[in-house]
Write a protein that holds these residues in place. Structure first.
Motif, PDB file in Angstrom:
ATOM      1  N   PHE A  19      -7.190   1.657   2.175  1.00 25.16           N
ATOM      2  CA  PHE A  19      -8.092   2.578   1.484  1.00 25.16           C
ATOM      3  C   PHE A  19      -7.410   3.155   0.250  1.00 25.16           C
ATOM      4  CE2 PHE A  19      -8.466   2.849   6.106  1.00 25.16           C
ATOM      5  CZ  PHE A  19      -9.714   2.280   6.259  1.00 25.16           C
ATOM      6  N   ASP A  20      -8.219   3.711  -0.622  1.00 26.66           N
ATOM      7  CA  ASP A  20      -7.669   4.351  -1.813  1.00 26.66           C
ATOM      8  C   ASP A  20      -6.724   5.485  -1.406  1.00 26.66           C
ATOM      9  OD1 ASP A  20      -9.142   2.671  -3.366  1.00 26.66           O
ATOM     10  OD2 ASP A  20     -10.793   4.089  -3.681  1.00 26.66           O
ATOM     11  N   GLY A  21      -5.785   5.739  -2.286  1.00 25.82           N
ATOM     12  CA  GLY A  21      -4.880   6.864  -2.047  1.00 25.82           C
ATOM     13  C   GLY A  21      -3.756   6.550  -1.082  1.00 25.82           C
ATOM     14  N   TYR A  71      -4.277   3.908   5.197  1.00 22.13           N
ATOM     15  CA  TYR A  71      -4.464   2.628   5.874  1.00 22.13           C
ATOM     16  C   TYR A  71      -4.745   2.862   7.355  1.00 22.13           C
ATOM     17  CZ  TYR A  71       0.166   3.213   7.918  1.00 22.13           C
ATOM     18  OH  TYR A  71       1.243   3.689   8.636  1.00 22.13           O
ATOM     19  N   GLN A 118       0.834  -1.209   0.000  1.00 23.41           N
ATOM     20  CA  GLN A 118       0.000   0.000   0.000  1.00 23.41           C
ATOM     21  C   GLN A 118       0.865   1.253   0.000  1.00 23.41           C
ATOM     22  OE1 GLN A 118      -3.216   0.251  -0.287  1.00 23.41           O
ATOM     23  NE2 GLN A 118      -4.052   1.931   0.915  1.00 23.41           N
TER      24      GLN A 118
END
Lengths: 196, 165
Positions: B79-81, B84, A51
Motif C-alpha cells: 500500500f501507499d506510504g 504492507y 517497500q
C-alpha cells in the motif's frame, strides 16, 4: 565489506531476521545491501524489502546455489566497486545448499572480504519433520552456521523449543545459538556478531 | 521451473499468481488479515491432503516421509506510504503468521501469492489455490480475479531506493 549469508529452509524466518538486521545496521550507522534470491516467478520478499526502502538486489530465475552463482559473484563485485557498503546480506533461496553457495566465493575478484559469516535460521515448529524428510539439506545448513537462530520462539511450545535445540546441537555444538521471538528485538551480542 | 534438489527429495515446482480480491463492503484490517489467513490455511490443508497426509496429525510430524512437504505459502499486499500486509503459512498444523496491516476502509485489494510446495506439480497447485480461494471468497462474499503475472526480462535486477548508496 563484510558478507553475511542468511541460510534456512523455506518459511524459517530468514526475511524477518534480515528486516531486523537491516534496522539494526541502520541504527549503527552501517550501510547494508541485501541480495535476495527467491524461488518463484514473483519475488515476495524483495517486493517487501523494496517497500521498506531497503537497498535490495534481486537474483531471479533460478537458485543461487545452482544456476545463479555467477550472478552472485558479479553482484558482489559491483557492490564492492561502485557502492560503499559496509555489509552485504545474502538471502539464498530456502532451497539452496550452503555448500554450493560457498563454491562461488573464490571467483569473487573484488577487494578481499573482511569477513564471511553464516547465520542459519531454524523453524522450531517444523524442524523435527524437516530433519526427517529433507535431512541432507537441513543438516547441511545447521552444520554450516557460524551462528544459529531458532525463530518463532513465541509460537512454539516449550517442548518444541527444547526439541529443536537438542536436534540443532546434535548437528552443530560449536556455534552460538539464539532463540528469537517473531519480530522481537535482536540481542545486542547477536547484532555485534553479525554486523561487525 | 522445477527444482530437483537431491536424490530422494520431492521436486519443487513453484507456483505464483496475482489476484484482486473485491468485497461488497470495506473490511477492517483485522478482517482482511483473518480472511487471507483462512485462505492460506485452507490451501495448506488442501496441499497436505493431496499428498495423502492427515492435516490433523496428532503427533505433529510425519513419521512416514510424506509425498508433499509444504515449504512456504506466502501472500503480500503493498500500500501507499510503505504499508504492507504479509501472510505466511508453513504447515496446516499451525495458523498463518501475519505481519504488517492494511489501511482502513478498503473493499478491494491486489495481492501476490507464492506457493512453494514440494511434491505437487504447479498445475495441481493452481487448481488447489483456485479451490481454496473460492471457498474463502464464498464465505466472505468476495469476488476474486486472477491478474496476469508481469514478465521478468532480467535475471539480475537492482531495485533500490533513490537515497540508498
Amino acid at each position: 565489506m563484510h558478507l553475511l549469508l542468511v541460510n534456512g529452509f523455506l518459511g524459517s524466518g530468514k526475511t524477518t531476521l534480515i528486516l531486523s538486521l537491516a534496522r539494526a545496521a541502520q541504527a549503527r550507522g552501517r550501510k547494508a545491501a541485501m541480495i535476495i534470491n527467491e524461488i518463484g516467478e514473483i519475488g515476495i520478499d524483495n517486493q517487501l524489502m523494496r517497500q521498506l526502502d531497503l537497498n535490495v538486489w534481486e537474483l531471479f530465475n533460478g537458485c543461487i546455489c545452482c544456476t545463479l552463482t555467477a550472478d552472485l559473484v558479479s553482484t558482489l563485485q559491483t557492490l564492492d566497486a561502485e557502492y560503499d557498503v559496509d555489509v552485504v546480506v545474502v538471502e539464498p533461496s530456502g532451497a539452496a545448499d550452503p555448500k554450493n553457495v560457498l563454491t562461488a566465493l573464490p571467483y569473487y575478484r573484488g577487494r578481499p572480504l573482511e569477513s564471511v559469516r553464516w547465520v542459519t535460521v531454524l523453524d522450531p515448529l517444523r524442524l523435527p519433520m524437516l530433519l526427517e524428510v529433507l535431512e541432507p539439506l537441513i543438516a547441511a545448513g545447521i552444520r554450516q552456521g557460524d551462528c544459529l537462530v531458532i525463530s518463532k520462539a513465541d509460537l512454539a511450545t516449550a517442548e518444541e523449543l527444547a526439541e529443536a535445540t537438542t536436534l540443532t546441537r546434535a548437528v552443530n555444538d560449536r556455534a552460538p545459538l539464539y532463540c528469537l521471538m517473531l519480530g522481537g528485538e535482536l540481542p545486542p551480542d547477536l547484532v555485534a556478531g553479525l554486523l561487525p | 521451473m522445477s527444482l530437483k534438489l537431491a536424490a530422494g527429495l520431492p521436486s519443487l515446482e513453484p507456483y505464483a499468481l496475482q489476484q484482486r480480491w473485491t468485497l461488497p463492503r470495506s473490511l477492517s484490517p483485522g478482517e482482511w488479515a483473518a480472511m487471507f489467513s483462512d485462505y492460506l490455511a485452507g490451501l495448506a490443508r488442501l496441499c497436505a491432503e493431496a499428498g495423502g497426509q492427515a492435516s490433523s496429525d496428532a503427533a505433529g510430524r510425519n513419521r512416514a516421509a510424506p509425498h508433499v512437504v509444504i515449504g512456504h505459502i506466502k501472500l503480500l499486499a503493498l500500500f501507499d506510504g510503505g504499508e504492507y500486509l504479509r501472510v505466511s503459512m508453513v504447515s496446516p498444523r499451525h495458523g498463518a503468521t501475519v505481519t504488517g496491516s492494511t489501511p482502513s476502509g478498503l473493499s478491494e485489494m491486489p495481492v501476490t501469492l507464492n506457493v512453494l510446495v514440494y511434491g505437487l506439480p504447479a498445475e495441481r497447485l493452481a487448481g488447489l489455490t483456485a479451490a481454496a480461494a473460492a471457498a474463502v471468497a464464498g464465505h466472505w462474499g468476495a469476488a476474486v480475479e486472477t491478474v496476469p503475472l508481469p514478465h521478468h526480462h532480467h535475471h539480475h535486477e537492482r531495485t533500490e531506493h533513490a537515497d540508498q548508496p
